[in-house]
Design a protein around this motif. Sequence first.
Motif, PDB file in Angstrom:
ATOM      1  N   GLU A  50       0.861  -1.177   0.000  1.00  0.00           N
ATOM      2  CA  GLU A  50       0.000   0.000   0.000  1.00  0.00           C
ATOM      3  C   GLU A  50       0.904   1.235   0.000  1.00  0.00           C
ATOM      4  OE1 GLU A  50      -2.586  -0.252   3.360  1.00  0.00           O
ATOM      5  OE2 GLU A  50      -3.630  -2.033   2.622  1.00  0.00           O
TER       6      GLU A  50
ATOM      7  N   ARG B 222      -1.847   4.502  -2.011  1.00  0.00           N
ATOM      8  CA  ARG B 222      -2.841   4.147  -1.002  1.00  0.00           C
ATOM      9  C   ARG B 222      -2.880   5.124   0.171  1.00  0.00           C
ATOM     10  NH1 ARG B 222      -6.116   3.704   2.071  1.00  0.00           N
ATOM     11  NH2 ARG B 222      -7.175   1.878   2.968  1.00  0.00           N
TER      12      ARG B 222
ATOM     13  N   GLN C  61      -8.240   4.718  -4.295  1.00  0.00           N
ATOM     14  CA  GLN C  61      -8.170   3.994  -3.026  1.00  0.00           C
ATOM     15  C   GLN C  61      -7.316   4.709  -1.988  1.00  0.00           C
ATOM     16  OE1 GLN C  61     -10.154   1.302  -2.644  1.00  0.00           O
ATOM     17  NE2 GLN C  61     -10.765   1.796  -4.744  1.00  0.00           N
TER      18      GLN C  61
END
Length: 251
Positions: A39, A68, A92
């Motif tokens: 991420e 992320r 996201q």
Amino acid sequence: METKIDEIAEGIYRLSTYVPDIAPPVGFTFNQFLVIGDEPLMFHTGPRKMFALNRDALARIIPPERLRWIGFGHFESDECGAMNEWLSVAPQATAAHGQTGVYVSLNDFADRAPRVLKDGEVIDIGGGKRVRFIDTPHTPHGWDAGVMYEESTGTLLCGDLFTQLGNDRALTDGDVVGPAIAAEDLFKYSALNPGMGTTIRELAKLAPRTLALMHGPSFSGDGAAALRALADDYDRRVSAQMTKAMQRLAA
């Protein structure tokens, strides 16, 4: 202008844009840092008007939509001016900051709900990377100020600490304290307060191996010693200001 990319620690990339018109003739750099993991996290968004440059640079490392997490030092244009542009291209992604920054600014400014990070809270972004948020109120400025520390590489994402002029190199093992003192003398950008030295010495206890500067080259070496020396200089400045204030009162 162009944005250059350099890996300053394992899996941590510096995206640097040099602006010669600020503090000529040496100029000034604006640096973002991408921490690679499952991420990915970016520390600083860059100003809104530099978004295209930074997006194109980041795209040479990872697809921008993979981003992320978005972190930064405090609420200011060069730290988070392009936050919503990044949130738009990375569906996201979540902006993450301390309680003060979120409640005072991000809940209104961010196009998606931000995440509140407690002092010392860690985001495990995978791939062995763990990023810890540390509150540093009013250090060097902004009551919402904080830094991030990547534990596996010992990299302190310093924000405006150690700000300096020029575009010497991406990574140095030389002096970063003297140039930071010179920049403070010029810009007087820090919110001098009696707690600064203590706050910075707490960061020195992390014993970082890399200091990722927002303005200037990143530093590889004894980060603790550099932080303690910077703390000493701020103590000196605060003491001098207090002495002047007492003299004015006594006059």
